[in-house]
Enzyme design. Sequence first.
Site, short mmCIF file in Angstrom:
data_model
loop_
_atom_site.label_atom_id
_atom_site.label_comp_id
_atom_site.label_asym_id
_atom_site.label_seq_id
_atom_site.Cartn_x
_atom_site.Cartn_y
_atom_site.Cartn_z
N LYS A 169 101.08 -1.43 16.44
CA LYS A 169 99.80 -1.34 17.16
C LYS A 169 99.97 -2.11 18.47
CE LYS A 169 96.32 -0.74 13.57
NZ LYS A 169 95.17 -1.35 12.86
N GLU A 211 96.03 -14.99 8.09
CA GLU A 211 96.63 -13.66 7.92
C GLU A 211 97.69 -13.69 6.81
OE1 GLU A 211 95.48 -10.90 9.18
OE2 GLU A 211 94.42 -11.44 11.01
N ARG A 234 96.71 1.90 5.22
CA ARG A 234 96.85 0.83 6.23
C ARG A 234 95.53 0.10 6.46
NH1 ARG A 234 100.37 0.66 11.85
NH2 ARG A 234 99.74 -1.46 12.40
N LYS A 237 103.62 -6.01 4.88
CA LYS A 237 103.09 -5.15 5.95
C LYS A 237 104.03 -3.95 6.16
CE LYS A 237 100.94 -4.81 10.36
NZ LYS A 237 100.32 -5.37 11.52
N ASN A 284 92.88 -4.42 7.19
CA ASN A 284 91.66 -4.84 7.89
C ASN A 284 90.76 -5.70 7.00
OD1 ASN A 284 92.43 -3.38 10.15
ND2 ASN A 284 91.48 -1.50 9.40
N GLU A 343 97.15 4.64 10.21
CA GLU A 343 95.92 4.16 9.56
C GLU A 343 94.97 5.30 9.19
OE1 GLU A 343 94.46 0.35 11.11
OE2 GLU A 343 92.45 1.00 10.57
N HIS A 387 90.29 -16.01 15.97
CA HIS A 387 90.36 -14.76 15.22
C HIS A 387 90.64 -14.99 13.72
CE1 HIS A 387 91.42 -10.62 14.24
NE2 HIS A 387 92.54 -11.08 13.73
N HIS A 391 85.20 -9.81 12.73
CA HIS A 391 85.07 -9.50 14.16
C HIS A 391 83.63 -9.69 14.63
CE1 HIS A 391 88.90 -6.84 14.60
NE2 HIS A 391 89.14 -8.09 14.88
N ARG A 407 106.76 6.69 30.67
CA ARG A 407 106.48 7.42 29.40
C ARG A 407 107.18 6.82 28.18
NH1 ARG A 407 106.76 11.98 32.91
NH2 ARG A 407 104.63 12.60 33.38
N HIS A 420 88.22 -8.18 8.33
CA HIS A 420 88.10 -8.00 9.78
C HIS A 420 86.77 -7.39 10.21
CE1 HIS A 420 92.29 -9.02 9.58
NE2 HIS A 420 92.46 -8.91 10.89
P1 NAD Z 1 97.76 -15.81 21.40
O1 NAD Z 1 98.84 -14.89 21.77
O2 NAD Z 1 96.64 -16.00 22.35
O3 NAD Z 1 98.41 -17.21 21.03
C1 NAD Z 1 97.55 -18.29 20.71
C2 NAD Z 1 97.86 -19.49 21.63
O4 NAD Z 1 99.05 -20.10 21.17
C3 NAD Z 1 98.09 -19.12 23.09
O5 NAD Z 1 97.59 -20.14 23.92
C4 NAD Z 1 99.61 -19.07 23.19
O6 NAD Z 1 100.11 -19.31 24.49
C5 NAD Z 1 99.98 -20.19 22.25
N1 NAD Z 1 101.30 -20.09 21.66
C6 NAD Z 1 101.87 -19.01 21.06
N2 NAD Z 1 103.06 -19.36 20.55
C7 NAD Z 1 103.24 -20.67 20.83
C8 NAD Z 1 104.26 -21.61 20.56
N3 NAD Z 1 105.33 -21.27 19.85
N4 NAD Z 1 104.11 -22.87 21.01
C9 NAD Z 1 103.00 -23.25 21.70
N5 NAD Z 1 101.98 -22.41 21.98
C10 NAD Z 1 102.12 -21.15 21.54
O7 NAD Z 1 97.08 -15.39 20.02
P2 NAD Z 1 97.68 -14.97 18.60
O8 NAD Z 1 96.81 -15.65 17.62
O9 NAD Z 1 99.15 -15.14 18.52
O10 NAD Z 1 97.39 -13.41 18.57
C11 NAD Z 1 96.08 -12.89 18.73
C12 NAD Z 1 96.20 -11.55 19.40
O11 NAD Z 1 97.00 -10.70 18.58
C13 NAD Z 1 94.87 -10.84 19.60
O12 NAD Z 1 94.85 -10.29 20.89
C14 NAD Z 1 94.88 -9.75 18.54
O13 NAD Z 1 94.12 -8.62 18.93
C15 NAD Z 1 96.35 -9.44 18.43
N6 NAD Z 1 96.78 -8.90 17.13
C16 NAD Z 1 97.49 -7.76 17.12
C17 NAD Z 1 97.91 -7.22 15.93
C18 NAD Z 1 98.73 -5.97 15.92
O14 NAD Z 1 99.02 -5.45 14.84
N7 NAD Z 1 99.14 -5.48 17.05
C19 NAD Z 1 97.62 -7.87 14.72
C20 NAD Z 1 96.90 -9.06 14.76
C21 NAD Z 1 96.48 -9.57 15.98
N1 GLY Z 2 96.60 -5.86 11.95
C1 GLY Z 2 96.25 -4.68 11.22
C2 GLY Z 2 97.24 -3.58 11.35
O1 GLY Z 2 98.28 -3.75 11.92
O2 GLY Z 2 96.97 -2.50 10.90
#
Ligand code: NAD
Ligand code: GLY
Length: 366
Positions: free
Chosen positions: A143, A185, A241, A227, A245, A237, A265, A252, A121, A248
């Site tokens: 998130k 971003e 907030r 942010k 987006n 949101e 992305h 998307h 939990r 997006h």
């Molecule tokens: P990811 O985590 O897949 O990383 C991209 C690639 O880079 C992967 O292959 C990873 O292993 C590699 N990588 C990461 N750091 C590295 C480093 N220092 N050296 C070498 N390789 C490295 O993708 P991302 O672009 O970091 O994130 C995308 C994800 O984040 C999506 O799932 C998206 O939905 C999520 N996201 C969440 C939020 C949120 O607010 N929670 C916001 C934006 C995106």
């Molecule tokens: N990435 C959008 C948010 O965190 O609201």
Amino acid sequence: MRTLNVHIKDKAYPVVIDTALFSRIKWHDIFGPPPVSCALITNTTLAELHLPAVRSYFQKLVPQFAEIILPDGEEYKTLATTGEIYHHLSQAGLDRKSALIAFGGGVITDITGFAASTYMRGVRYYQIPTSLLAQVDSSVGGKTGVNLPEGKNLVGTFYQPDGVMCDLSFLETLPPREFREGMSEVLKAGFLAGGKLLRILKEKTRELSSGIQDILEEVVYLSIDYKREVVEEDELESGIRAVLNYGHTIGHALEKAAGYGVLRHGEAVAVGMVGEAIIGKNLGFVDPGFISLQEEMLRASDLPTKVSVPVSREIFFQALRQDKKKEAGQLRISIVKESGKPLFGIKIDEDMVSEVLPALCEVVEP
Ligand code: NAD
Ligand code: GLY
């Protein structure tokens, strides 16, 4: 070392930004007493590149330390992987006083946050984001989530971390395409925030996009700080907030319609910002000067302003209709009137999107 504090409801947490952080950081001074037990969750790529340094830091800090190494990829951000994480945690004897540490990009931070919010939990949760995108976006705001076959991030929670460590030196191994995607971003934050962040980005877009620079620390700090300001005002949101987006909704849908893997992305968000800005202009909200500035800065960052493969109109609109940000069937977007002046909750219809689509891709008619 730069530190900022995020205050959301009754919780406050520090975000530390530095290079070579792990050779300097004193956990107690920043995060207070460390947990007695913790599990670090990462993926195979990060484990190979950086795990020894991070492991050695936590092994000295925490009496009981476990590691969970997941396969690398968005396709593993699932409930099935979360189930495996729970089993590992339970077998390692982690209890309600334990902590999870996410070490990776947004995929790892999202799934670890989700596991932390549900295991027993809810247990403490720290983030070490290693991609530029994760440092400036997913690190703050709480998130968490996993994907379903029906769509991305359809299951998740709002669960704020207990602390965030952004070490810019990890970005040295980030592949250039992933770095640029993070810049998308960063630019989004700059357009929304305006002010000092946008001024630096305007001057330094090209240098910044080519990799790590001294100015990057300031840029990451200002992006996170923007942010922070937004999520402190609206954690769940229900209002402002939604500006985060920007780009997006169309992004998307293009990402999905182009076929996952064609556009990353951040690239999809870049094209999405172009499309949403044109819709905003057609509605009379967006200053044409902003549209040219945005396009110029995206191009200078080597980010796409148009999709390079043909996109089926039918698949695009199917994806758009599944947008989880829709309210009562009504599509809404956020736009930027002019730098630093975002608007959210702009109602749009499919005709408005149809009108801009040819500017964003070659449209394949059914
Ligand atoms: P990811 O985590 O897949 O990383 C991209 C690639 O880079 C992967 O292959 C990873 O292993 C590699 N990588 C990461 N750091 C590295 C480093 N220092 N050296 C070498 N390789 C490295 O993708 P991302 O672009 O970091 O994130 C995308 C994800 O984040 C999506 O799932 C998206 O939905 C999520 N996201 C969440 C939020 C949120 O607010 N929670 C916001 C934006 C995106
Ligand atoms: N990435 C959008 C948010 O965190 O609201």
